[in-house]
Enzyme design. Structure first.
Site, PDB file in Angstrom:
ATOM      1  N   LEU A 425       0.848  -1.188   0.000  1.00  0.00           N
ATOM      2  CA  LEU A 425       0.000   0.000   0.000  1.00  0.00           C
ATOM      3  C   LEU A 425       0.885   1.240   0.000  1.00  0.00           C
ATOM      4  CD1 LEU A 425      -2.031  -2.236   0.914  1.00  0.00           C
ATOM      5  CD2 LEU A 425      -3.221  -0.447   2.160  1.00  0.00           C
ATOM      6  N   GLU A 427       1.135   4.050  -2.657  1.00  0.00           N
ATOM      7  CA  GLU A 427       0.759   4.683  -3.932  1.00  0.00           C
ATOM      8  C   GLU A 427       1.860   5.579  -4.482  1.00  0.00           C
ATOM      9  OE1 GLU A 427      -3.109   3.417  -2.105  1.00  0.00           O
ATOM     10  OE2 GLU A 427      -1.298   4.429  -1.359  1.00  0.00           O
ATOM     11  N   GLN A 449      -6.617   1.463  -6.453  1.00  0.00           N
ATOM     12  CA  GLN A 449      -7.731   0.577  -6.117  1.00  0.00           C
ATOM     13  C   GLN A 449      -9.055   1.331  -6.187  1.00  0.00           C
ATOM     14  OE1 GLN A 449      -8.081  -1.568  -2.114  1.00  0.00           O
ATOM     15  NE2 GLN A 449      -7.127  -3.096  -3.456  1.00  0.00           N
ATOM     16  N   PHE A 450      -9.041   2.572  -5.744  1.00  0.00           N
ATOM     17  CA  PHE A 450     -10.132   3.520  -5.937  1.00  0.00           C
ATOM     18  C   PHE A 450      -9.495   4.867  -6.263  1.00  0.00           C
ATOM     19  CE2 PHE A 450     -12.021   0.236  -3.369  1.00  0.00           C
ATOM     20  CZ  PHE A 450     -13.321   0.116  -3.861  1.00  0.00           C
ATOM     21  N   ALA A 451     -10.154   5.644  -7.102  1.00  0.00           N
ATOM     22  CA  ALA A 451      -9.593   6.936  -7.484  1.00  0.00           C
ATOM     23  C   ALA A 451      -9.317   7.809  -6.271  1.00  0.00           C
ATOM     24  CB  ALA A 451     -10.539   7.658  -8.452  1.00  0.00           C
ATOM     25  N   ASP A 452     -10.111   7.638  -5.220  1.00  0.00           N
ATOM     26  CA  ASP A 452      -9.940   8.431  -3.998  1.00  0.00           C
ATOM     27  C   ASP A 452      -8.531   8.289  -3.427  1.00  0.00           C
ATOM     28  OD1 ASP A 452     -13.236   8.617  -3.083  1.00  0.00           O
ATOM     29  OD2 ASP A 452     -12.575   6.989  -4.382  1.00  0.00           O
ATOM     30  N   PHE A 453      -7.927   7.111  -3.585  1.00  0.00           N
ATOM     31  CA  PHE A 453      -6.644   6.841  -2.946  1.00  0.00           C
ATOM     32  C   PHE A 453      -5.472   7.506  -3.671  1.00  0.00           C
ATOM     33  CE2 PHE A 453      -8.504   2.498  -1.490  1.00  0.00           C
ATOM     34  CZ  PHE A 453      -9.386   3.176  -0.646  1.00  0.00           C
ATOM     35  N   HIS A 494     -14.728   6.419  -1.293  1.00  0.00           N
ATOM     36  CA  HIS A 494     -14.711   5.449  -2.384  1.00  0.00           C
ATOM     37  C   HIS A 494     -15.612   5.901  -3.532  1.00  0.00           C
ATOM     38  CE1 HIS A 494     -13.309   3.061   1.031  1.00  0.00           C
ATOM     39  NE2 HIS A 494     -12.769   2.221   0.164  1.00  0.00           N
TER      40      HIS A 494
END
Length: 687
Positions: A425, A427, A449-453, A494
């Site tokens: 994890l 990014e 994994q999600f655009a938020d991240f 998310h």
């Protein structure tokens, strides 16, 4: 200071001396020029030269080094022409950034150096990407990257070391421990004695050297590099040293106790090594003066050439043109591109229903299969992996698990874990590794994994990837996939539509397909584009829409919008899920409307927007993103500036509420713009 010559020849020892002396003499000259206003800023490495010089000369010439502010010895150790180096510091066009950046904020593949950005930590991850490329290609090479003790407090330091350890990448992480991060002493930076204490926690070897002893640094790095070439893994090398001048000259040194200067002055790396060489009879006074005269002459000649170069003359065409790497369409793919472009005019149907048959031109391209949006993305990714053997996929859980949305399900069996890589994890580190892969001629896909991240990797994207080509001509061949959007009751972390974070960043390209045909075509096009591409894919569309999609490889042109419905009364300009909302409303109300699917958000298609505005005169801009700061505001402003005379009514914007995305379905429904779309259309028609 103890110098152990071991079995090194006199020539080697003198070679080290020459390269140790050169950055010191250049710095002494630069400090004079700084006072004369001929250099704008200077970060002194006086007192730390042995680290840069010893480590650089210990590597093979084609092994990459990623230096920082105080590593002038890396550049001189790689024999960079001094006239170009001086021109770089003066902001001249013959410098490595054409006057666009200063100091050591540049790279040169010719000399296998990748310079820093001001944020310090991101370069550690780039080094990992370079080492990964070597490891994938079975090249026995080592990469060196540097961090100061202050910069090691950044999260990028942890992420880079962790990824390198997990992937066993042949990187030597050199920590220049000089006791201060600008003015902050080590005791206020961390709660441990030495950085070598960190190595075992990451699962890597850790070694400590006297950073002022050039022979010790050279011998240690040389031995480590020989070992790592045969047994790839990372090593943390702590070099104890001291900075004899300010962080940069303007900051001064009043915050440093005088006794420290007195202590470390006795450990000067140049004076001590020179004294030892004289004592051992390896160097005599005549040779000492000859070395100095030769370097002095080289400096003066370099300055003469650099001084003669005029300051840059601003060229609008060149500045804009250099922001992106050029895209060259290969002849074998040109016809495929044309067919794909023709297919862009095919109409799409509302959400939850099937798309109509494709045009005859597209059908002629190949056989088609009815594919869901998610399957089209997977198909485009698989075909791109087959087409580009240098493409590497990286993301959390994308290997055996196939990703949380199963887009890479089965890819490990076809392409192997070398190219389909589960990541920690981390990014930021993974995006940085993508740039490192690009430097070595590879392509990278990073799945958020999600655009938020993506916020955890934001700096790497907007400051490293986006600016790399503009700064020093290095493209960042990286695609960042962004599962985005609301409608699934997934809450604030998310469900965000954060495309506007990136449409404001020159150097990036941003695409956002609304249907399976474009989802595949734009993804394939993104991998052919040498620039960093943010690829947004709406999660709600994954399994709710389908269409006949060509089975063969094809590309949808980046930068071109698609008119998905034609009408004479008003124009709805939108993208992503907004296309389906607009089509559904048009069907329900029997609207005589153009619906323009932007598809690419940076650069967006100005000509297509102009054409529909001039035709209809009534314009509604629709997006799922929050209203304030969304792309609709930018396009609306452009229309007002360039097409005002064609407008028959005020431009209308419809977007989501200016709040975070709520979790409860009833709150999320209110947040999204669908129910406000009807009111805006009616207002526009009745104006």
């Amino acid at each position: 200071m103890n110098f152990d010559r071991k079995d090194y020849s006199n020539d080697t020892l003198l070679h080290l001396y020459q390269h140790l002396l050169k950055p010191r003499m250049i710095e002494e000259k630069m400090l004079i020029l700084l006072r004369q206003g001929k250099v704008s800023k200077w970060f002194s490495g006086i007192g730390q030269e042995a680290i840069s010089v010893g480590s650089t000369l210990a590597l093979e010439p084609d092994e990459y080094i990623l230096p920082l502010h105080r590593n002038l010895g890396v550049f001189t150790g790689r024999d960079i022409p001094l006239d170009r180096l001086f021109a770089q510091w003066q902001g001249k066009t013959t410098g490595y950034t054409k006057g666009r950046d200063r100091s050591f904020h540049f790279g040169t593949n010719e000399h296998h150096i990748v310079g820093m950005i001001s944020h310090l930590g991101p370069q550690l991850a780039v080094a990992g990407g370079i080492a990964l490329a070597d490891k994938l290609d079975d090249r026995p090479k080592v990469t060196i990257t540097y961090s100061g003790d202050g910069g090691a407090s950044e999260g990028d330091f942890h992420e880079a070391l962790n990824v390198a350890a997990v992937w066993q990448l042949p990187v030597i992480f050199i920590i220049e421990n000089n006791g201060y991060g600008l003015s902050t002493p080590s005791r206020e930076q961390f709660r441990f004695n030495y950085f070598i204490d960190k190595g075992p926690a990451y699962g890597m070897d850790a070694v400590q050297v006297d950073g002022n002893n050039v022979l010790e640094v050279y011998d240690t790095v040389r031995r480590l590099a020989e070992d790592l070439r045969q047994n790839p893994r990372p090593v943390l090398l702590e070099a104890l040293t001291f900075r004899m001048r300010g962080h940069e000259e303007a900051s001064g040194t009043k915050y440093v106790p005088q006794e420290l200067f007195e202590e470390w002055a006795q450990k000067d790396p140049v004076e001590n090594y020179e004294k030892w060489l004289l004592q051992e009879g390896i160097l005599d006074e005549e040779a000492r003066m000859r070395f100095r005269e030769t370097i002095k002459r080289e400096i003066e000649e370099g300055l003469k050439v650099a001084d003669a170069v005029p300051m840059p003359t601003a060229s609008l065409e060149e500045e804009i043109g250099d922001m992106y790497a050029s895209v060259e369409a290969s002849s074998e793919n040109l016809e495929v591109r044309r067919n794909a472009a023709a297919s862009a005019e095919t109409a799409v149907s509302p959400l939850h229903s099937e798309f109509p048959a494709l045009s005859s031109q597209l059908s002629a391209l190949s056989s088609t299969t009815d594919k869901r949006y998610v399957d089209a993305i997977s198909d485009g990714l698989r075909l791109s992996m087959e087409r580009h053997p240098e493409l590497v996929l990286m993301g959390q859980d994308i290997a055996d698990y196939g990703g949380v949305f199963k887009i890479t399900d089965g890819f490990v069996g076809q392409f192997g874990k070398g190219r389909v890589r589960n990541t920690p994890l981390c990014e930021s580190a993974i995006v940085g590794a993508g740039l490192g892969l690009s430097i070595k001629g590879k392509k990278a896909m990073v799945e958020m994994q999600f655009a938020d991240f993506v916020s955890c990797g934001f700096n790497q994207i907007v400051n490293n990837l986006a600016k790399s080509h503009y700064r020093w001509g290095q493209n960042a061949d990286v695609v960042v996939r962004m599962p985005t959007g609301a409608g699934t009751a997934a809450g604030p972390f998310h469900s965000q539509s954060n495309e506007a974070w990136f449409t404001h960043t020159p150097g990036l390209k941003v695409v956002y397909p609304s249907n399976p045909v474009d989802a595949k075509g734009l993804l394939c096009a993104a991998f052919e584009d040498p620039n960093p591409v943010m690829y947004f894919e709406h999660k709600l569309l994954y399994r709710s829409i389908s269409a006949p999609v060509p089975d063969a490889y094809y590309t949808t042109p980046i930068g071109k919008a698609a008119l998905v419905r034609e009408g004479e009364t008003l124009s709805i300009i939108t993208y992503g899920a907004g296309v389906h909302w607009a089509l559904a409303l048009a069907e329900e109300l029997n609207l005589d409307a153009d619906i323009l699917d932007l598809r690419t958000l940076l650069p967006w298609d100005e000509e297509a927007v102009r054409k529909t505005v001039e035709k209809n005169g009534r314009v509604l801009l629709l997006h799922e993103d929050t209203l304030t700061g969304g792309l609709g505001g930018e396009i609306g402003a452009w229309i007002a500036e360039h097409c005002f005379q064609h407008l028959d009514a005020p431009i209308q914007r419809v977007g989501s509420l200016d709040t975070a995305v709520p979790f409860a379905p009833s709150l999320e429904k209110q947040f999204l713009p669908q129910h406000r779309l009807r009111l805006a259309v009616e207002k526009l028609l009745n104006y």
